[in-house]
Design a protein around this motif. Structure first.
Motif, PDB file in Angstrom:
ATOM      1  N   GLY A 193      52.436  56.679  50.250  1.00  0.00           N
ATOM      2  CA  GLY A 193      53.264  56.786  51.442  1.00  0.00           C
ATOM      3  C   GLY A 193      54.570  57.533  51.245  1.00  0.00           C
ATOM      4  O   GLY A 193      55.484  57.390  52.063  1.00  0.00           O
ATOM      5  N   ALA A 194      54.670  58.350  50.214  1.00  0.00           N
ATOM      6  CA  ALA A 194      55.909  59.076  49.958  1.00  0.00           C
ATOM      7  C   ALA A 194      56.053  60.261  50.910  1.00  0.00           C
ATOM      8  O   ALA A 194      55.075  60.762  51.476  1.00  0.00           O
ATOM      9  CB  ALA A 194      55.937  59.562  48.507  1.00  0.00           C
ATOM     10  N   VAL A 195      57.293  60.724  51.072  1.00  0.00           N
ATOM     11  CA  VAL A 195      57.565  61.873  51.931  1.00  0.00           C
ATOM     12  C   VAL A 195      56.921  63.120  51.342  1.00  0.00           C
ATOM     13  O   VAL A 195      57.097  63.437  50.166  1.00  0.00           O
ATOM     14  CB  VAL A 195      59.088  62.086  52.081  1.00  0.00           C
ATOM     15  N   LEU A 196      56.155  63.840  52.161  1.00  0.00           N
ATOM     16  CA  LEU A 196      55.495  65.063  51.701  1.00  0.00           C
ATOM     17  C   LEU A 196      56.385  66.286  51.901  1.00  0.00           C
ATOM     18  O   LEU A 196      56.423  67.180  51.053  1.00  0.00           O
ATOM     19  CB  LEU A 196      54.174  65.248  52.449  1.00  0.00           C
ATOM     20  N   GLU A 197      57.074  66.337  53.037  1.00  0.00           N
ATOM     21  CA  GLU A 197      57.996  67.437  53.299  1.00  0.00           C
ATOM     22  C   GLU A 197      59.073  66.951  54.260  1.00  0.00           C
ATOM     23  O   GLU A 197      58.837  66.046  55.059  1.00  0.00           O
ATOM     24  CB  GLU A 197      57.267  68.642  53.886  1.00  0.00           C
ATOM     25  N   PRO A 198      60.262  67.522  54.184  1.00  0.00           N
ATOM     26  CA  PRO A 198      61.353  67.063  55.060  1.00  0.00           C
ATOM     27  C   PRO A 198      60.987  67.229  56.531  1.00  0.00           C
ATOM     28  O   PRO A 198      60.313  68.188  56.918  1.00  0.00           O
ATOM     29  CB  PRO A 198      62.524  67.967  54.668  1.00  0.00           C
ATOM     30  N   LEU A 199      61.448  66.284  57.343  1.00  0.00           N
ATOM     31  CA  LEU A 199      61.206  66.343  58.784  1.00  0.00           C
ATOM     32  C   LEU A 199      62.404  67.031  59.431  1.00  0.00           C
ATOM     33  O   LEU A 199      63.535  66.585  59.296  1.00  0.00           O
ATOM     34  CB  LEU A 199      61.031  64.935  59.342  1.00  0.00           C
ATOM     35  N   MET A 200      62.140  68.136  60.114  1.00  0.00           N
ATOM     36  CA  MET A 200      63.209  68.910  60.744  1.00  0.00           C
ATOM     37  C   MET A 200      63.310  68.532  62.217  1.00  0.00           C
ATOM     38  O   MET A 200      62.315  68.456  62.922  1.00  0.00           O
ATOM     39  CB  MET A 200      62.925  70.408  60.604  1.00  0.00           C
ATOM     40  N   ARG A 201      64.534  68.276  62.675  1.00  0.00           N
ATOM     41  CA  ARG A 201      64.780  67.947  64.077  1.00  0.00           C
ATOM     42  C   ARG A 201      65.759  68.952  64.675  1.00  0.00           C
ATOM     43  O   ARG A 201      66.650  69.450  63.967  1.00  0.00           O
ATOM     44  CB  ARG A 201      65.374  66.534  64.211  1.00  0.00           C
TER      45      ARG A 201
END
Length: 684
Positions: A675-683
């Motif tokens: 469940g680790a972050v795969l890529e940053p979430l851009m907003r």
């Protein structure tokens, strides 16, 4: 932006150390004065809570989804009267922020009214709003009071304050940092006008609820001042500190009594707003050692591009719902009870998102933690003489319907319907079933409004409201069942509806010791039905959920996820069926007394088919009576089938660990399986 950091928020939830003056006052309390003083604070708070409900305008406020609280001068929560324990974590963070950031500019004065609803500054989500007042006695800041409740409108991109469509905080409407909205005991008119502007869909709800919070906080302030005047400054200052001391000691003693060890629970949900997909909404590891608890959420899925995210203090608030209700039920609602509890939140997870994240539906993100804490603590308590107080998780569905439009009275409105969420079933307990239609897990002491009151308030009819058969989690002790309601648009050409949910495909709560989780909650709409004709032709008792789903009144059954975007519902064209979830089960269903299953069938809480297939109980189709001999044979057959399916544990683990869901549903999960972050979430 100077919002408090995660470290500052967690530190604010800890009790500030007593200074010499507080300790002197606490040590000087004479025998009996402490007990009397505690009761007086409770009486003051209960009066404030009743005033709050009577003064509120929105459905959640009227239903009691609120809390009224007293704090010492340092901002530590001393005691509260609560419909919901969720809000207990907010004011200490906010008050300590005000003391740290605003003591000099604009300053803290007698008669100030402070206000906030921003989750970045310590809130849950922006519909939850708080009014805070300092208490001055003879020119000295001696305490604080606060009143918090949920108002279902914030001027967001969708009505109702919890927009499914929001992808960032900038789409959620009003987000106020802690600010002074009143001076000299008077709300500022320009601030009231600002609230009216944000609440144009439901201006009266927003402005009246704001006034109700301020009125309530002030009433508690006045009553507290009467205590200072009657008992003397030192007596009350000592009382507040002693209450913190006793609450912490009680919490530590209770935790120390449990079995040391590491307890884990993983929970899942099936959507991030309107985007379906598997999410591990809570990976909880609880370590208990001595009188200390450590909760680690490593493994929880990454933050989502929706409003289904929760800042850490909101997660702690959701855990407080269970802890105060079932564990610290005989202790004050106090910051001090959380003194022996610490937390670890991985950054950029659904339970610790970026500052720009939308969090207006944080309650749907944090329901996993609310469910998992019940599972972990119950197992830690089971090996002690507290085992009778063990309880399986509530349903924690929170499936909420928001209606908006112009009412039959010609008034703009946007409100959440309190009835279905306030009639969820309770989780089963170690010695008995959960209560049917128990209430709202987020608001243990809230109340479901009368159906007639809802019909008067909103442009709809409710032809039936009944228990939802088979909705409770099965087990030796059954989870309480939820309810089913039929909602019909009435009096107006149309209204707008949206629904908030995430349990149409999988359920989040985990049952205990072989019990079953409750069923998922589908979104059901009947289309192509002549409502007027159906209501006119229905004989008494024939208009039921089962009859509608069987097509006995015509129309087409449309089943889809419960969560839905805002959409129009025209009069005479559509029926909405509202379902509130049941609670989880406890223990093996085959251990349930057959007579209890038969009684459930008679009361229409359990169907005959479920009695047979799940409980192994045979009900004679002609007489409706229990067939004891057939039941014994059926249960033995089920046990034999279990043994045939069984494999050694190591073999099971080897096989199970190779399984993996299809990639198409892992969009929001993160890396598999951690469940680790795969890529940053851009907003934006």
């Amino acid at each position: 932006m100077s919002h408090p950091s995660l470290e500052e928020k967690l530190a604010s939830l800890k009790v500030t150390e007593a200074d010499e003056d507080e300790r002197r006052c606490a040590d000087a309390l004479v025998r009996g004065s402490y007990e009397i003083g505690v009761q007086r604070t409770a009486d003051i708070l209960d009066e404030g809570y009743e005033i709050f409900m009577r003064s509120s305008r929105s459905s959640m406020g009227v239903a009691g989804d609120s809390i009224v609280a007293i704090f010492n001068a340092k901002g530590d929560l001393v005691n509260a009267s609560a419909g919901t324990y969720l809000h207990a974590v907010i004011p200490p963070i906010v008050i300590k922020y005000i003391l740290d950031r605003h003591a000099d500019n604009p300053g803290i004065h007698d008669g100030d009214i402070w206000y906030t609803n921003d989750a970045l500054y310590g809130g849950i989500h922006n519909p939850d709003q708080v009014a805070i007042m300092p208490v001055f006695f003879e020119g000295e800041l001696v305490a604080w009071t606060a009143a918090l409740s949920h108002t279902t409108e914030t001027g967001a991109v969708e009505p109702g304050g919890m927009p499914l469509a929001a992808t960032a905080r900038f789409e959620e409407g009003m987000n106020l940092p802690p600010m002074r909205v009143g001076t000299n005991f008077v709300l500022n008119h320009d601030v009231i006008e600002m609230f009216a502007a944000f609440g144009l869909r439901a201006e009266a709800n927003v402005t009246v609820d704001m006034r109700a919070r301020a009125t309530t906080a002030d009433r508690v302030r006045v009553r507290l001042l009467e205590m200072f005047q009657r008992e003397g400054r030192d007596q009350v200052v000592g009382l507040l500190r002693r209450m913190l001391d006793e609450a912490e000691a009680g919490a530590r003693a209770r935790i120390a009594h449990w079995v040391d060890g590491t307890y884990r629970c993983n929970t899942f949900s099936d959507a991030a707003g309107l985007s379906e997909g598997l999410i591990r909404n809570c990976a909880m590891t609880m370590t208990k050692h001595g009188d200390h608890l450590q909760f680690d959420f490593t493994g929880t899925s990454p933050e989502t591009p929706s409003s289904y995210n929760a800042h850490p203090q909101a997660v702690i608030g959701h855990m407080a719902n269970y802890i105060y209700e079932y564990v610290f039920h005989d202790l004050p609602i106090s910051s001090a009870t959380f003194a022996p509890i610490d937390f670890t939140f991985p950054p950029n997870s659904i339970l610790s998102p970026d500052a720009r994240a939308a969090t207006s539906c944080s309650v749907m993100a944090a329901t996993g933690a609310m469910s998992a804490v019940a599972n972990c603590i119950s197992r830690a308590r089971y090996g002690t003489d507290e085992w009778r107080q063990v309880a399986a998780s509530q349903g924690n569905g929170g499936n909420a319907i928001v209606l908006a439009g112009i009412s039959q009275w010609g008034a703009n409105f946007a409100d959440m319907i309190a009835y279905p969420i306030n009639t969820e079933g309770q989780g089963a307990r170690a010695t008995q079933d959960g209560m049917d239609s128990y209430g709202f897990p987020w608001c243990a002491f809230g109340r479901a409004p009368d159906v007639e009151s809802m019909e008067n308030e909103f442009p709809m009819l409710i032809p039936f409201s009944s228990h939802w058969k088979d909705s409770g989690g099965h087990g030796k002790y059954r989870g309480g069942v939820g309810t089913a309601q039929l909602w019909v648009t009435h009096h107006v050409p149309m209204l707008f509806e949206m629904a908030i949910a995430d349990n149409s495909i999988i359920q989040t709560p985990q049952p205990l010791f072989g019990g079953y989780a409750q069923p998922t909650v589908p979104g059901i709409v009947l289309e192509g039905i002549d409502i007027t004709e159906a209501l006119a032709s229905a004989e008494a008792g024939t208009l039921t959920l089962e009859a509608l789903l069987a097509g006995k009144f015509g129309g087409e059954v449309i089943a889809k996820p419960y969560g839905s975007a805002i959409h129009p519902v025209a009069q005479g064209q559509s029926i909405i069926i509202g379902l509130s979830t049941g609670g989880t089960g406890y223990g093996d269903p085959l251990d349930r007394e057959p007579e209890d299953v038969a009684a459930d069938v008679t009361k229409k809480m359990v169907s005959a088919s479920v009695a047979q297939d799940v409980y192994g109980v045979t009900i004679d189709p002609v007489t409706g009576l229990l067939d004891a001999e057939a039941t014994e044979e059926s249960r033995q057959r089920i046990r034999d089938q279990r043994l045939e399916r069984g494999v050694p544990y190591d073999e099971f683990v080897e096989s199970w660990s190779q399984r993996k869901p299809d990639d198409s549903i892992l969009t929001h999960f993160g890396s598999w399986p951690d469940g680790a972050v795969l890529e940053p979430l851009m907003r934006p």
